[in-house]
Write a protein that holds these residues in place. Structure first.
Motif, mmCIF file in Angstrom:
data_model
loop_
_atom_site.group_PDB
_atom_site.id
_atom_site.type_symbol
_atom_site.label_atom_id
_atom_site.label_comp_id
_atom_site.label_asym_id
_atom_site.label_seq_id
_atom_site.Cartn_x
_atom_site.Cartn_y
_atom_site.Cartn_z
ATOM 1 N N ASN A 137 47.915 -48.945 27.183
ATOM 2 C CA ASN A 137 48.746 -49.777 27.626
ATOM 3 C C ASN A 137 50.306 -49.441 27.175
ATOM 4 O OD1 ASN A 137 49.873 -52.388 27.462
ATOM 5 N ND2 ASN A 137 48.625 -53.168 25.548
ATOM 6 N N TYR A 138 51.020 -49.966 28.170
ATOM 7 C CA TYR A 138 52.317 -49.192 28.011
ATOM 8 C C TYR A 138 53.326 -50.102 28.671
ATOM 9 C CZ TYR A 138 56.786 -46.732 28.096
ATOM 10 O OH TYR A 138 58.264 -46.262 27.879
ATOM 11 N N LEU A 139 54.228 -50.564 28.184
ATOM 12 C CA LEU A 139 55.813 -51.177 28.778
ATOM 13 C C LEU A 139 55.686 -52.450 29.246
ATOM 14 C CD1 LEU A 139 58.600 -49.991 29.141
ATOM 15 C CD2 LEU A 139 57.883 -49.286 31.437
ATOM 16 N N GLY A 140 54.847 -52.789 30.294
ATOM 17 C CA GLY A 140 54.975 -54.054 31.130
ATOM 18 C C GLY A 140 54.694 -55.117 30.252
ATOM 19 N N TYR A 141 53.850 -55.279 29.159
ATOM 20 C CA TYR A 141 53.734 -56.432 28.386
ATOM 21 C C TYR A 141 53.803 -56.027 26.931
ATOM 22 C CZ TYR A 141 50.880 -59.982 25.939
ATOM 23 O OH TYR A 141 50.552 -60.864 25.051
ATOM 24 N N PRO A 142 54.386 -56.846 26.209
ATOM 25 C CA PRO A 142 54.818 -56.483 24.965
ATOM 26 C C PRO A 142 53.762 -56.615 24.026
ATOM 27 C CG PRO A 142 56.253 -58.180 25.642
ATOM 28 C CD PRO A 142 55.478 -57.971 26.602
ATOM 29 N N GLY A 143 52.762 -56.146 23.961
ATOM 30 C CA GLY A 143 51.779 -56.974 22.839
ATOM 31 C C GLY A 143 50.385 -56.280 23.495
ATOM 32 N N THR A 144 49.181 -56.319 22.530
ATOM 33 C CA THR A 144 48.030 -55.880 22.557
ATOM 34 C C THR A 144 47.258 -56.540 24.014
ATOM 35 O OG1 THR A 144 45.786 -55.509 21.681
ATOM 36 C CG2 THR A 144 46.926 -57.516 20.995
#
Length: 773
Positions: free
Chosen positions: A502-509
């Motif tokens: 999970n990286y960059l596009g959504y700031p969270g888990t």
């Protein structure tokens, strides 16, 4: 034979012959000889049934049962009186005992079937009992209808259809029975057969509006919109205020992409049934499509008033945020948080991150959305795609980047340089686009040139997309969308790659067990916050957000051309309107009042937003015209705007991400406030990477004080601008090649853990020096 026995037999003879008075006298004489004679008590009870003295009848038979508790027909006859008294639950219990004592007695099963047909029961056990009753010969219409209703509620659609078909065969002129048959056939996925049942009901009673709607709804499902419209108009002619007909006509207009007409029908439906939450919700959806965000927000409020547990409506407060309608802000925020925290509700994560919430609440929110996106049979596909540990080391790893934003979007502008900088002697880079947009755009062409292959997955099913990724031999799949538009969590849930990031596009888990890692830095997500992430934390040195060191800005225009004053101080914020909270806006208004001649330059997506913000400014005693709109323009021209702004005022709790790195790249100082959540700390991470941590605050008061201090010192602002521009060439935030080496180091560590059979674990990437790149 005792005298009591003889008198009871004589009483029974008169009872059977219809001589009830004589029978009653003899029953009473029998009981005078033996007050515990259960046959006489039972017979006298039956006589009281016949003369409609039910309370006495049930009491007498109850006494008989107490004396002879294993006599099955006593319970069956007791049930008759209980039914007449309306004691249906007790009646059903008596019938159950009767069938247990005499399982071969058809009359007992008939009574039980009757009891259950009258009782409000809907459990799977009831289905079993009703089937037994019918197989024992109690196949009356009421029993069959009760079986159909109960089987339907238990999700046993095939059995429900069979029961209603048998009932309809016994009573072919019953239009309500035919309607129920049509309804269960529709729910069982048999729309054509359902239409036949509805049409039969219409032939019997051409004024039966329910059947018209049922047939119309099935025709919509069969995509026969013209015929559906015709039959629904007949239904509307019979009853202009029929809710489901109005809703059906609206759906037809939706299919035809006539949202204006659909809105009119949905509005009428909501008026007809103002307490129906779904009616308001559907109305709001169409208003969204018409870009009437304020009206949509009002309608969604009505939906929540009608049903506080209507999940989809809770996330729709975003439309209020989009247009700065903050009248009920505190209530809306608390309502959404409580829905997630206490009611197990599901709210889209991105709107949820815009409001004050905790890392624990954001994890709950993400978990529910991810769980809902998992396709059926996911476990089987995961097993099929599984690549065992112990794979041999590979000279070149295949990295797949999955994104809905390979288009004119902030993520594309951030990540393109990284795709270009990856070391092709060690990595093969593939792109997987999940968006229908972007084809032919300059940024898309640059991305396509940067990767070793671009695949379009938008039109593929979950399994088709996952099979494509798996067939490409992707070792590490990096998701750049998370819980944002065009995300394909359904594809990730099938685990087409052995390692998923999970990286960059959504700031969270993502809150999903099928994601292994999340790429962060120590400032945005400290190690102590690992409990709020289902992924293992991968800490990059310096900064987690990649940036493109090759991006170019156009030449700035004169301030007057932007609608700005020549000399006044220009505060700016180019974050989305939805990220502006009433508390932050109140600070901004105090700053405008404290700095004469200053203006606030805001990115404006629509006129409703500008009107809302200016309305709020007036409420704070600020001339609304001091809010200057900045329209959406191409990126290079947008970047040029930072050159004429003096100070970027950040939002909270969702801080500047791409806008923050843009501002700093262009030398525009930025003041931010940090919190506990990922999105509240991104701008702080960027400021640390630029070497200006003094612009990071941690309270609203400190944020306001620092912004005012800077606004009153043009000299200090100019010095900060020079400092930022000087550091642009050396800051880790824009050293794309060095960033690529850090991320590649993370990829190689992930792969080493996988191929050696070790579980995923937190990873700390060691920094490389620019000379080592």
């Amino acid at each position: 034979m005792t005298p009591a026995d003889l008198l009871s037999l004589q009483a029974r003879h008169h009872h059977d012959a219809g001589r009830l008075a004589e029978a009653e006298t003899l029953y009473l004489r029998s009981l005078a000889h033996d007050p515990f004679h259960h046959d006489a008590l039972h017979g006298l009870g039956l006589l009281h049934h016949a003369t409609e003295r039910e309370r006495t009848a049930t009491a007498l038979i109850g006494r008989a049962i107490a004396l002879s508790p294993l006599t099955a027909h006593y319970y069956r006859d007791l049930a008759v009186g209980l039914m007449k008294l309306g004691r249906l639950a007790t009646m059903a219990a008596a019938c159950r005992i009767a069938t247990m004592l005499a399982p071969g007695d058809r009359n007992g099963w008939t009574m039980l079937g009757m009891a259950l047909s009258l009782s409000p029961c809907d459990t799977p056990a009831t289905v079993t009992v009703l089937r037994r009753a019918i197989l024992s010969g109690a196949g009356t219409v009421p029993v069959l209808m009760k079986l159909g209703e109960t089987a339907r509620l238990a999700g046993r659609k095939t059995l429900a259809v069979a029961a209603y078909r048998m009932a309809a065969a016994l009573s072919p002129q019953d239009i309500y029975l035919l309607y129920n048959l049509g309804t269960v056939r529709k729910e069982a996925g048999e729309p054509r057969e359902a239409i036949a049942a509805f049409r039969q009901a219409i032939r019997i009673d051409p004024s039966f509006g329910h059947a018209f709607y049922g047939a119309g709804d099935c025709l919509i499902r069969l995509e026969q919109a013209d015929e559906a419209a015709g039959i629904l108009r007949q239904s509307a002619a019979l009853d202009p205020a029929r809710f489901d007909t109005l809703s059906g006509l609206a759906r037809i207009n939706e299919i035809e992409n006539d949202n204006t007409a659909a809105e009119r029908w949905f509005r009428r439906a909501a008026v007809v049934n103002p307490g129906d939450a779904v009616a308001h919700f559907n109305h709001g959806i169409v208003l969204e499509r018409l870009n009437r965000q304020g009206d949509a927000a009002d309608v969604y409020d009505k939906a929540l008033e009608a049903d506080p547990n209507l999940g989809g409506a809770h996330e729709k407060f975003i439309f209020k945020l989009n247009i700065a309608r903050w009248r009920d802000y505190e209530r809306d925020v608390e309502r959404a948080r409580r829905f997630v925290r206490e009611r197990g509700g599901k709210v889209l994560p991105i709107p949820f991150t815009y409001i004050p919430s905790t890392p624990a609440e954001q994890l709950l929110c993400a978990r529910r959305v991810s769980a809902d996106a998992v396709p059926a049979g996911a476990a089987d596909w995961r097993h099929r795609f599984r690549r065992p540990a112990g794979e041999p080391d590979k000279p070149i790893l295949t990295i797949g980047y999955l994104s809905g934003d390979f288009r004119d979007h902030a993520v594309a502008y951030l990540v393109t340089g990284l795709l270009e900088e990856h070391d092709r002697t060690r990595f093969r880079i593939l792109g997987y686009s999940t968006s229908p947009d972007g084809h032919g755009q300059p940024i898309r062409r640059r991305i396509e040139a940067a990767v070793d292959g671009m695949r379009c997955l938008h039109d593929l099913t979950s399994t088709e997309a996952a099979e494509r990724i798996h067939a490409d031999g992707v070792d590490i799949l990096v998701d750049l969308s998370g819980h944002t538009r065009y995300a394909r969590i359904d594809v990730l849930a099938l685990r087409p790659a052995p390692i998923q990031v999970n990286y960059l596009g959504y700031p969270g888990t993502l809150g999903a067990d099928f994601m292994d890692y999340i790429v962060v830095d120590a400032f945005t997500v400290p190690a102590a916050q690992q409990p709020f992430y289902t992924e293992r934390l991968v800490h990059l040195p310096h900064v987690y957000q990649v940036n493109d060191h090759r991006k170019m800005a156009a030449l700035p225009r004169a301030r007057a051309e932007y609608g700005l004053p020549d000399d006044g101080l220009v505060f700016c914020c180019f974050n989305h309107t939805a990220k502006i909270t009433p508390g932050v806006f109140g600070i901004w208004m105090r700053l405008l009042r404290a700095v004469p001649g200053s203006v606030l330059w805001l990115l404006i997506y629509n006129q409703e937003a500008l009107a809302g913000l200016r309305r709020e400014a007036a409420a704070h005693g600020v001339d609304p015209n001091r809010l200057v709109p900045a329209p959406i323009i191409p990126q290079a021209q947008h970047l040029a705007r930072y050159a004429v702004a003096n100070l970027f005022l950040d939002t909270f709790p969702y801080t500047a991400h791409t806008t923050g790195s843009d501002a700093l790249w262009m030398g525009c100082p930025l003041v931010t406030r940090t919190g506990e959540t990922f999105p509240s700390r991104v701008a702080g991470s960027l400021l640390h990477a630029f070497g200006v941590p003094e612009l990071v605050t941690d309270t609203a008061a400190a944020y306001e004080a620092l912004a005012l201090e800077l606004a009153r010192s043009r000299t200090r602002l100019a010095g900060l601008r020079s400092l930022l521009l000087d550091r642009r060439a050396t800051t880790p935030a824009y050293d794309t090649p060095r960033f690529a080496r850090h991320l590649e180091q993370a990829f190689e560590t992930m792969w080493m853990l996988h191929r050696t059979g070790q579980p995923s674990r937190p990873i700390q990437v060691m920094p490389v020096q620019p000379a080592d790149v």
